[in-house]
Write an enzyme that holds these catalytic residues in place. Structure first.
Site, PDB file in Angstrom:
ATOM      1  N   TYR A  42      -8.015   7.179  -8.870  1.00  0.00           N
ATOM      2  CA  TYR A  42      -6.760   6.803  -8.220  1.00  0.00           C
ATOM      3  C   TYR A  42      -5.633   6.860  -9.268  1.00  0.00           C
ATOM      4  CZ  TYR A  42      -3.218   3.663  -6.382  1.00  0.00           C
ATOM      5  OH  TYR A  42      -2.032   3.113  -5.996  1.00  0.00           O
ATOM      6  N   ASP A  91     -15.667   2.664  -8.425  1.00  0.00           N
ATOM      7  CA  ASP A  91     -14.656   2.370  -7.407  1.00  0.00           C
ATOM      8  C   ASP A  91     -15.191   2.904  -6.084  1.00  0.00           C
ATOM      9  OD1 ASP A  91     -12.465   2.401  -5.653  1.00  0.00           O
ATOM     10  OD2 ASP A  91     -11.031   2.576  -7.310  1.00  0.00           O
ATOM     11  N   ARG A 133      -5.656 -22.056  -7.894  1.00  0.00           N
ATOM     12  CA  ARG A 133      -5.968 -20.911  -8.757  1.00  0.00           C
ATOM     13  C   ARG A 133      -7.435 -20.898  -9.185  1.00  0.00           C
ATOM     14  NH1 ARG A 133      -4.086 -21.228 -13.501  1.00  0.00           N
ATOM     15  NH2 ARG A 133      -2.132 -22.280 -13.026  1.00  0.00           N
ATOM     16  N   LYS A 142      -7.428  -1.121   1.600  1.00  0.00           N
ATOM     17  CA  LYS A 142      -7.739   0.081   2.363  1.00  0.00           C
ATOM     18  C   LYS A 142      -8.710  -0.250   3.501  1.00  0.00           C
ATOM     19  CE  LYS A 142      -5.162   1.664  -0.966  1.00  0.00           C
ATOM     20  NZ  LYS A 142      -5.695   2.249  -2.192  1.00  0.00           N
TER      21      LYS A 142
HETATM   22  C1  LIG Z   1      -5.340   2.137  -3.632  1.00  0.00           C
HETATM   23  C2  LIG Z   1      -6.439   2.301  -4.591  1.00  0.00           C
HETATM   24  C3  LIG Z   1      -6.564   1.471  -5.715  1.00  0.00           C
HETATM   25  C4  LIG Z   1      -5.528   0.416  -6.049  1.00  0.00           C
HETATM   26  O1  LIG Z   1      -5.582  -0.630  -5.134  1.00  0.00           O
HETATM   27  P1  LIG Z   1      -4.294  -1.542  -4.746  1.00  0.00           P
HETATM   28  O2  LIG Z   1      -4.846  -2.453  -3.710  1.00  0.00           O
HETATM   29  O3  LIG Z   1      -3.238  -0.596  -4.236  1.00  0.00           O
HETATM   30  O4  LIG Z   1      -3.857  -2.234  -5.976  1.00  0.00           O
HETATM   31  C5  LIG Z   1      -7.650   1.641  -6.545  1.00  0.00           C
HETATM   32  N1  LIG Z   1      -8.580   2.588  -6.296  1.00  0.00           N
HETATM   33  C6  LIG Z   1      -8.491   3.403  -5.226  1.00  0.00           C
HETATM   34  C7  LIG Z   1      -9.545   4.444  -5.007  1.00  0.00           C
HETATM   35  C8  LIG Z   1      -7.428   3.304  -4.345  1.00  0.00           C
HETATM   36  O5  LIG Z   1      -7.340   4.138  -3.309  1.00  0.00           O
END
Ligand SMILES: *Cc1c(COP(=O)(O)O)cnc(C)c1O
Length: 406
Positions: free
Chosen positions: A135, A200, A81, A225
């Site tokens: 998101y 983000d 961890r 993603k």
């Molecule tokens: C999918 C997504 C998230 C969240 O990410 P996870 O890996 O699903 O927890 C945050 N911001 C954006 C823009 C996303 O597309």
């Protein structure tokens, strides 16, 4: 010190680190520079949960040092961890691509955002200023105050006025999920003053945009993603300066949202093709945007100025029928994979956001969001074309669809 552990933090590694190189070169070499000297080509996967040591005095000193500033441990991580050498390679590579001092990886994008909120609210700075759309789950986490934060929603021009003495964070997405709305990051960073700006960057990736160079102190990715890129890893990562990274590592250690080493390996591998994937999918997306824009069945197309592989569009007909009719394209949430995905944000990715807030942010009921993959553009278009026809003429016959597929 030539050691297989934490290559990112050894002084020997720093000594051999070359001058900054082009993104495409960094994508395949960053985080891997020590391998050839070790006689390796592929990065090793270290699955250890614990690390033996015969010198517990030295371990005590290393744990004290981590508790003080959260700096990455030199040598073996003591316990899983506290760090992992395979994950550290991915963090090094992502930091290099984003142009930041450090990056800290988590089990998902939401775990990464949670850690940022916890770091700030631990200082008594629990107020967040944010711009919609975000998101859906990020919006939900802030709106519901699940981690004790309080949010003020505003537009980019209202950020400076929304700041309070207890504001710990300003958060934007650009291009935003799912409308692909863009904000001027430099102007927003300026409006934030001394409050850290979190961008983000999931949709743009460092291939199209490096927010740290425009004033963002924290760059967040759902690495699930584009960074992973193949729809088989869940992960999140925050790229930032070393001071904030130390706090994030301390929260990660104490709350446990660590990334699995196998995921770290897959992400490092994903990064090596990131520039090629993003450029190829973006070219296909731009062509699909041209065809959709000229199509009478489509009311409006959203595509950001910086480009990318995400396309959103509003249909005149039934968006559910379009989703029900695709055959080559996969009807699924998520994005950034090698194959093309389409989903209806009002039903899925942004369902958790209150309907009035959702519509107010421009996420209409006829909006579809498509993540363009690496398929041939004409094959994609013929699938979209027949699906748009179904959307124009009839509601989806779900029973008939299942019979046709089985
Ligand atoms: C999918 C997504 C998230 C969240 O990410 P996870 O890996 O699903 O927890 C945050 N911001 C954006 C823009 C996303 O597309």
């Amino acid at each position: 010190m030539d050691t297989p552990f934490n290559p990112a933090s050894t002084s020997a590694y720093d000594a051999v680190r070359p001058a900054p190189r082009a993104l495409a070169t960094e994508a395949v070499h960053a985080g891997r520079e020590d391998l050839a000297r070790q006689g390796l080509h592929a990065p090793p996967i270290d699955l250890s949960t614990t690390y033996p040591s015969y010198d517990s005095r030295a371990e005590a000193a290393r744990i004290d040092a981590f508790a003080a500033d959260g700096a990455e441990l030199d040598g073996p991580p003591v316990y899983g961890r506290l760090g992992n050498p395979t994950v550290a390679r991915f963090e090094t590579a992502l930091a290099r691509l984003e142009g930041t001092e450090a990056a800290v990886a988590f089990a998902s994008g939401m775990a990464a955002l949670s850690a940022v909120l916890l770091v700030r609210s631990a200082l008594g700075l629990r107020h967040v200023v944010a711009v919609r759309p975000l998101y859906g789950c990020s919006d939900h986490l802030l709106t519901a105050g699940l981690l004790g934060s309080e949010v003020t929603w505003t537009d980019p021009a209202g950020i400076a006025d929304a700041l309070r003495p207890d504001t710990g964070l300003v958060m934007v997405e650009s291009p935003a999920n799912p409308t692909l709305a863009e904000v001027d990051l430099r102007a927003v960073a300026h409006a934030c003053g001394s409050v850290p700006l979190l961008v983000d960057n999931t949709f743009a990736t460092p291939v199209l945009q490096r927010p740290a160079g425009q004033g963002a102190r924290l760059v967040l990715h759902s690495a699930t993603k584009y960074l992973g890129g193949h729809g088989d890893v869940m992960a999140g990562v925050v790229a930032c300066d070393e001071e904030l990274a130390g706090r994030l590592r301390q929260v990660r250690f104490a709350t446990g949202g660590v990334l699995h080493p196998l995921a770290g390996y897959l992400l490092l591998r994903g990064l090596s093709t990131l520039p090629v994937r993003v450029r190829a999918a973006s070219a296909t997306a731009a062509e699909l945007v041209a065809r959709l824009t000229a199509d009478p069945r489509v009311a409006r197309v959203h595509y950001p100025r910086i480009g990318g592989a995400m396309v959103s569009f509003e249909v005149h007909g039934d968006p559910h029928a379009v989703i029900g009719a695709v055959r080559l394209i996969t009807p699924a949430v998520s994005l950034g994979s090698v194959d093309t995905l389409i989903q209806h944000p009002a039903s899925i990715s942004h369902r958790i956001v209150d309907a009035a807030d959702r519509r107010g942010a421009g996420v209409g009921d006829r909006l579809l969001r498509m993540s363009v993959g690496l398929e041939d553009v004409d094959d994609l278009w013929s699938d979209l074309d027949q699906a748009l026809d179904r959307g124009r003429t009839q509601a989806p016959d779900v029973k008939g669809l299942h019979e046709a597929l089985n």
